[in-house]
Design an enzyme around this catalytic site. Structure first.
Site, short mmCIF file in Angstrom:
data_model
loop_
_atom_site.label_atom_id
_atom_site.label_comp_id
_atom_site.label_asym_id
_atom_site.label_seq_id
_atom_site.Cartn_x
_atom_site.Cartn_y
_atom_site.Cartn_z
CG ASP A 64 13.02 18.30 -1.78
OD1 ASP A 64 13.70 19.28 -1.47
OD2 ASP A 64 12.04 18.36 -2.53
CE LYS A 124 12.50 21.73 -3.29
NZ LYS A 124 11.26 21.00 -3.55
CB CYS A 155 11.23 17.82 -6.11
SG CYS A 155 9.85 18.13 -4.99
#
Length: 246
Positions: A64, A124, A155
């Site tokens: 990310d 996601k 995450c």
């Protein structure tokens, strides 16, 4: 009674600490690339806990590193620079990589300076990368995952816990992991270490993958480790350090 800890890499799925271990579980599988022949359980577990990643059984997960975080995550440009360096090294050594993006329609795409345009990219909504990376994680030879990205306490942490639960060795790249809050980052690093993850750096992992200066790819890796990485001050992980205590 012989039991196996939750992070034992020999079991899939992992078993509870109170569960008995059968004789078949006391040796590494014949296909395990880390050993030439079955070994006693204590030796196999010790080798796994040393955290020796090998190119043929490792993968890199980049979590990310997206545009929306550019102005809010501590030392974001430096984190991306270190992750990009590790990605280059993994390309040279043949270590597969995967990028995830958390709700890219809201948080933007992966920043271009990561240099991951040719890397598989999976959107996601779950915090953990495990679901998005499932095809890669199912590779039979996979034993080690190198993990970097943001945010450490969200995450990255949940990905690490999921991977450990699957019996994989997790190597958290501490100089390529950050959060908006450094308290969150410090506690997340401590939590991952307590759960069984290995804390490392980009340069250390590249050297672990090489193992020898006579490696045929050493000269290609050398420029990546010759120049010192950006000094963000983040490696200390805040007031408690990465070890989670004074």
């Amino acid at each position: 009674m012989l039991t196996c800890p939750p992070t034992c890499p020999q079991l899939s799925p992992p078993v509870r600490r109170c569960a008995p271990v059968s004789p078949a579980m006391l040796t590494c599988p014949p296909t395990c690339p880390q050993v030439r022949s079955p070994v006693p359980r204590c030796v196999a577990m010790a080798a796994a806990r040393l955290g020796w990643p090998r190119p043929g059984c490792s993968a890199l997960l980049l979590c990310d590193l997206q545009e929306r975080f550019r102005g809010s995550v501590a030392a974001f440009p430096h984190i991306v620079a270190v992750a990009a360096r590790l990605l280059q090294g993994c390309r040279i050594l043949g270590v597969p990589a995967l990028v995830t993006e958390q709700r890219p329609e809201v948080l933007g795409r992966t920043v271009p300076e990561l240099g991951a345009q040719d890397v598989p990219r999976v959107p996601k909504t779950a915090f953990s990368m495990a679901g998005a990376a499932a095809p890669l994680l199912r590779e039979p030879a996979l034993r080690h995952v190198l993990l970097c990205g943001i945010e450490a306490h969200a995450c990255v942490l949940q990905t690490a816990l999921d991977l450990l639960e699957q019996g994989l060795d997790v190597h958290v790249v501490a100089d390529a992991v950050s959060s908006r809050s450094q308290v969150d980052r410090a506690l997340a690093l401590a939590r991952m270490r307590q759960a069984g993850a290995h804390l490392s750096t980009c340069e250390s992992l590249l050297l672990l993958l090489l193992r020898d200066s006579a490696h045929p790819k050493f000269r290609q890796i050398l420029p990546l480790i010759k120049e010192p990485p950006p000094d963000t001050g983040l490696i200390l992980g805040g007031p408690w350090g990465v070890l989670g205590g004074p």
